[in-house]
Enzyme design. Structure first.
Site, mmCIF file in Angstrom:
data_model
loop_
_atom_site.group_PDB
_atom_site.id
_atom_site.type_symbol
_atom_site.label_atom_id
_atom_site.label_comp_id
_atom_site.label_asym_id
_atom_site.label_seq_id
_atom_site.Cartn_x
_atom_site.Cartn_y
_atom_site.Cartn_z
ATOM 1 N N LEU A 163 85.255 19.926 103.199
ATOM 2 C CA LEU A 163 84.040 19.245 103.690
ATOM 3 C C LEU A 163 82.893 19.474 102.896
ATOM 4 O O LEU A 163 82.826 20.403 101.859
ATOM 5 C CB LEU A 163 83.569 20.187 105.149
ATOM 6 C CG LEU A 163 84.697 20.005 106.135
ATOM 7 C CD1 LEU A 163 84.191 20.859 107.222
ATOM 8 C CD2 LEU A 163 84.710 18.526 106.755
ATOM 9 N N GLU A 198 80.930 22.515 115.915
ATOM 10 C CA GLU A 198 81.649 23.626 116.504
ATOM 11 C C GLU A 198 81.606 24.657 115.305
ATOM 12 O O GLU A 198 81.110 24.431 114.238
ATOM 13 C CB GLU A 198 82.970 23.198 116.406
ATOM 14 C CG GLU A 198 83.613 22.765 115.006
ATOM 15 C CD GLU A 198 85.189 21.832 115.052
ATOM 16 O OE1 GLU A 198 85.866 22.634 114.801
ATOM 17 O OE2 GLU A 198 85.149 20.741 115.443
ATOM 18 N N LYS A 248 82.446 27.222 112.116
ATOM 19 C CA LYS A 248 83.428 27.249 111.035
ATOM 20 C C LYS A 248 84.111 28.590 110.885
ATOM 21 O O LYS A 248 83.495 29.426 110.350
ATOM 22 C CB LYS A 248 82.572 26.660 109.763
ATOM 23 C CG LYS A 248 83.413 26.442 108.572
ATOM 24 C CD LYS A 248 82.618 25.989 107.570
ATOM 25 C CE LYS A 248 83.612 25.589 106.277
ATOM 26 N NZ LYS A 248 84.305 27.016 105.609
ATOM 27 N N ASP A 301 85.906 31.307 109.639
ATOM 28 C CA ASP A 301 86.475 31.847 108.129
ATOM 29 C C ASP A 301 87.646 32.613 107.954
ATOM 30 O O ASP A 301 88.027 33.680 108.000
ATOM 31 C CB ASP A 301 85.264 32.832 107.718
ATOM 32 C CG ASP A 301 85.197 33.049 106.261
ATOM 33 O OD1 ASP A 301 85.968 32.367 105.402
ATOM 34 O OD2 ASP A 301 84.538 33.851 105.556
ATOM 35 N N TYR A 315 91.510 22.765 115.710
ATOM 36 C CA TYR A 315 90.291 21.975 115.534
ATOM 37 C C TYR A 315 90.550 20.526 115.174
ATOM 38 O O TYR A 315 89.486 19.701 115.142
ATOM 39 C CB TYR A 315 89.317 22.491 115.001
ATOM 40 C CG TYR A 315 89.485 22.796 113.424
ATOM 41 C CD1 TYR A 315 89.527 22.152 112.510
ATOM 42 C CD2 TYR A 315 89.758 24.398 112.928
ATOM 43 C CE1 TYR A 315 89.971 22.406 111.124
ATOM 44 C CE2 TYR A 315 90.090 24.746 111.795
ATOM 45 C CZ TYR A 315 90.123 23.708 111.109
ATOM 46 O OH TYR A 315 90.218 24.128 109.657
ATOM 47 N N LYS A 375 76.383 25.510 106.470
ATOM 48 C CA LYS A 375 76.504 26.645 106.092
ATOM 49 C C LYS A 375 75.141 27.895 106.486
ATOM 50 O O LYS A 375 74.118 27.450 106.509
ATOM 51 C CB LYS A 375 76.958 26.944 104.504
ATOM 52 C CG LYS A 375 78.037 25.999 103.947
ATOM 53 C CD LYS A 375 79.372 26.272 104.700
ATOM 54 C CE LYS A 375 79.908 27.612 103.893
ATOM 55 N NZ LYS A 375 80.394 27.341 102.765
ATOM 56 N N CYS A 392 84.709 43.464 70.289
ATOM 57 C CA CYS A 392 85.319 43.084 71.443
ATOM 58 C C CYS A 392 86.126 44.530 71.853
ATOM 59 O O CYS A 392 86.559 45.059 71.272
ATOM 60 C CB CYS A 392 86.502 42.117 71.097
ATOM 61 S SG CYS A 392 87.897 41.824 72.422
ATOM 62 N N CYS A 418 90.137 43.963 71.403
ATOM 63 C CA CYS A 418 90.700 44.236 70.260
ATOM 64 C C CYS A 418 89.894 44.609 68.866
ATOM 65 O O CYS A 418 90.187 44.715 67.892
ATOM 66 C CB CYS A 418 91.278 42.754 69.700
ATOM 67 S SG CYS A 418 90.242 41.525 69.460
ATOM 68 N N CYS A 440 84.656 37.037 71.671
ATOM 69 C CA CYS A 440 85.459 37.518 70.550
ATOM 70 C C CYS A 440 85.873 36.752 69.724
ATOM 71 O O CYS A 440 86.499 35.610 69.841
ATOM 72 C CB CYS A 440 86.532 38.224 71.456
ATOM 73 S SG CYS A 440 87.810 38.799 70.530
ATOM 74 N N CYS A 469 93.712 38.760 69.994
ATOM 75 C CA CYS A 469 93.213 39.601 71.220
ATOM 76 C C CYS A 469 93.998 39.564 72.549
ATOM 77 O O CYS A 469 94.260 38.453 72.756
ATOM 78 C CB CYS A 469 91.713 38.796 71.471
ATOM 79 S SG CYS A 469 90.974 39.825 72.748
#
Length: 725
Positions: free
Chosen positions: A113, A146, A148, A150, A256, A344, A449, A452, A467, A473
């Site tokens: 959506l 309605e 949403k 989760d 739904y 949301k 790094c 490595c 790196c 690595c």
């Protein structure tokens, strides 16, 4: 430590290829080149986030972060429509099915959506619906609203009243067959009375708060790791290979929506939901009919106020056009319906102590700082990790050197504000200097790094330190191998991320070519492998046979599998289609230098920009990389690319421009129809335009088309041309 996961990529801040581009750079300030680079970064980041959430049930960025990245991608595409990538996140749904389950191709795609975050977005959604349908502002359009849920999307297929198949959403087109597990859910009816002969019921599998708490008590008592949140618990429970484990988990299901149908359930969304309820499915009692945006927002506020007392997790409200005939007219974009939208809920905040800053190394060598936090409950979820973006963000600066958080840096020992939305890993938003320990020291990114000990270089204009170890690595090597065996790459049955890590740790594989020499190096290979935990004679033999089966492989898969920066699945398809053979592609990439013919030919491919071209040329001009690629190719038989069959469409591959007023369909409907027939719809006339469709009121575009000798049709001529194609 391994990478890259989505939180690792979030820490990039500045775009790897941009001079002054970051997630904080306003879209209006982006140059064309910077926009291309930023779209490349967003495509990689969102692909990793989708895999973590949908395939691994281990999301590692917040819903709010994810939504913000999607919005930024959409904003850039809206401002620079010509730069939209072939692998655009706007065209992606979910992620590939996980290993271990057979695959189910959905008869009707399970799409995602589009999202709203402000009340004004709801009014804009209603306006888009009316505009597409050609309705006036005072015309009545009813919507459903309605909660949403989760949880994890599930599709249930019934034939002649009997449950015959259950599948997860997967990537929207192909999901996982979880039929045996779905049969153990009390809310899923095994048989239906008075139902259509074919009925696919869609909904969400979830776990209530009380059941989740009780499950975690049992997990702890059994000496097992508790789940982080109800969504992960529900998803992990549904995707158990042993259905007996699923049966022991307290899963629930809300219906739904629907997919394939032999007969309609109703002529309205609300009526169809009532029909599902009558068929003994659990539906949400908070679903309401709304007449326009004001009532939709009022229902959103009502559900938001009830959220804490519902006893299960929701992360917003979904609006849908109620009239199913209007839904059919509105149709779909590439990944979302035009007739629905999710509104949301806002994010949540909490304060806690920053205990440490760890560095993760990703597939491309990016060093990414991650905050380790004193565990804190935010909205009912315990979190202990957060993204810190990049070293500039930690220092209290943006990519332009300007202050953020009033210039406050972040140090180990600080009291920090963390931000989350939904139920996943948060980010650090602020610092309380009044609680800073006296001995807290400014953070310094390592110049070598941590995996490595190669030099970690931050190039001018880049926000990240990378790196330089490349293939030596281990963090980069193992992530490149995981990518190599991923679904869109070589997709070797029985050789997934877990096995790659195991084989790499054991020293069995260090680069892709090593996969194809395993059998030779181990003789039959079976004896050594079957002695490992989880392997037997049959599984070991099957693995080596599966590897041999992938010696013959499509060109596009090989290109994608190489893991070249900025080259996603869609880009690999474009490159394969353009060059046709590995020999042609390999020769072109080795010879491509800025300004020469091979370079110009590469840039001529629609969807390939300078950032991608530089990444390809760089890869094929590094001695170690080329040697590794040559060793791989020596093991393979790479198939010549085939071009798609567009026979039957009179406009396939043509560029079409619409201008003036269309009287028999809206402009949006005409555009959608043309694209469905394989045409590219442009907003301007140029020498590349093949056809202009001009209605009354056509002006400068019609004049320019005439000057260029471009074929021009009126609306009736256009409809006659496309006919029933």
């Amino acid at each position: 430590m391994t990478g890259p996961d989505a939180r690792t990529l979030l820490s990039l801040g500045q775009n790897q290829a941009g001079k002054d581009v970051s997630a904080d750079t306003p879209t209006k300030d982006l140059s064309v080149q910077a926009a291309k680079a930023e779209l490349a970064r967003l495509a990689e980041l969102l692909e990793q986030a989708n895999r973590a959430y949908h395939t691994d049930d281990a999301p590692d960025i917040t819903d709010a972060d994810y939504d913000a990245l999607k919005r930024r991608n959409a904003e850039i595409e809206a401002r620079f429509p010509a730069l939209k990538r072939q692998d655009s996140p706007s065209d992606q749904v979910g992620a590939a099915p996980a290993e271990g389950f057979s695959k189910v191709t959905h008869a009707v795609a399970m799409l995602s959506l589009s999202n709203a975050f402000e009340d004004a977005d709801v009014g804009e959604f209603d306006g888009r619906v009316r505009k597409y349908l050609g309705l006036s502002a005072d015309a009545s359009v009813a919507y459903t609203a309605e909660p949403k849920i989760d949880g994890l999307s599930l599709s249930l297929r019934y034939e002649n009243g009997a449950l015959v198949q259950a599948a997860t959403r997967g990537d929207g087109s192909v999901g996982e067959n979880v039929t045996a597990n779905a049969r153990t859910i009390a809310d899923v009816p095994q048989t239906l009375t008075d139902a259509p002969d074919v009925l696919e019921v869609r909904g969400e599998v979830y776990m209530s708060h009380s059941d989740f708490e009780a499950l975690n008590v049992r997990q702890t008592e059994a000496g097992q790791k508790p789940f982080a949140n109800p969504r992960n618990a529900a998803a992990g429970s549904l995707r158990q290979l042993d259905s007996a484990i699923t049966r022991a988990r307290p899963l629930r299901f809300f219906a739904y929506a629907w997919g394939a149908l032999s007969d309609p359930l109703s002529d309205t969304q609300h009526g169809a939901i009532e029909r599902l309820k009558a068929l003994d499915f659990q539906t949400n009692d908070l679903t309401a009919l709304c007449d326009g945006p004001e009532q939709m927002i009022a229902q959103y506020r009502k559900i938001e106020q009830l959220r804490a007392a519902l006893g299960y997790d929701i992360d917003g409200v979904v609006y849908k056009v109620n009239d199913l005939a209007l839904q059919a007219r509105l149709g779909f974009r590439s990944t979302t319906p035009r007739w629905a939208m999710a509104h949301k809920f806002p994010a949540e905040l909490a304060w806690t102590r920053l205990e440490a800053i760890d560095i993760q190394v990703g597939r491309t060598g990016a060093l990414s700082p991650v905050a380790r936090l004193t565990p804190v409950t935010v909205g009912g979820v315990v979190v202990s990790n957060a993204t810190l973006h990049n070293e500039d963000y930690i220092a209290g600066r943006d990519n332009k050197g300007e202050e953020i958080r009033a210039g406050k840096d972040i140090r180990v020992g600080d009291w920090v504000q963390v931000y989350r939305a939904g139920d996943v890993i948060p980010k650090v938003a602020d610092v309380d200097l009044s609680k800073r320990p006296n001995d807290a020291m400014p953070f310094r990114m390592p110049e070598r790094c941590p995996e490595c000990d190669s030099e970690a270089v931050r190039e001018p204009g880049d926000a990240i330190r990378r790196c330089t170890g490349g293939l030596i690595c281990p963090a980069q090597a193992v992530e490149k191998l995981k990518h190599f065996v991923s679904r869109s790459a070589f997709d070797i049955e029985g050789l997934g991320a877990k096995q790659v890590e195991q084989f790499h740790t054991d020293g069995w594989i260090a680069e892709p070519a090593d996969i194809f020499t395993l059998r030779d190096r181990f003789g039959s290979g079976v004896q050594q492998l079957k002695n490992r935990e989880g392997w037997g004679d049959k599984s070991a033999a099957n693995l080596f046979d599966a590897i041999d089966e992938k010696r013959s492989i499509d060109l596009n898969r090989v290109i994608f599998a190489l893991g070249i920066r900025h080259v996603g699945e869609a880009a690999a398809n474009l490159l394969a289609a353009h060059y046709g053979t590995w020999a042609a592609f390999d020769t072109a990439m080795r010879n491509a230098e800025e300004g020469n013919a091979a370079w110009d030919d590469l840039l001529s491919i629609d969807g390939v920009g300078a950032v991608m071209a530089h990444a390809l040329a760089t890869t094929f001009n590094q001695e170690a990389e080329i040697a590794s690629i040559d060793r791989l190719v020596a093991q393979l038989s790479i198939k010549e690319a085939t071009r798609p069959n567009t026979e039957g469409s009179p406009v396939a591959g043509k560029t079409v421009v619409f201008t003036g007023t269309l009287e028999k369909m809206t402009r949006a409907e005409a555009k959608a129809r043309a694209e469905s027939l394989g045409a590219k719809v442009s907003g301007s006339v140029s020498a590349k335009t093949d056809l202009l469709v001009a209605g009354p009121g056509a002006g400068s575009k019609a004049k320019k088309a005439a000057e260029l000798g471009i074929e021009t049709l009126d609306e009736d001529g256009w409809l006659d041309l496309i006919g029933t194609a």
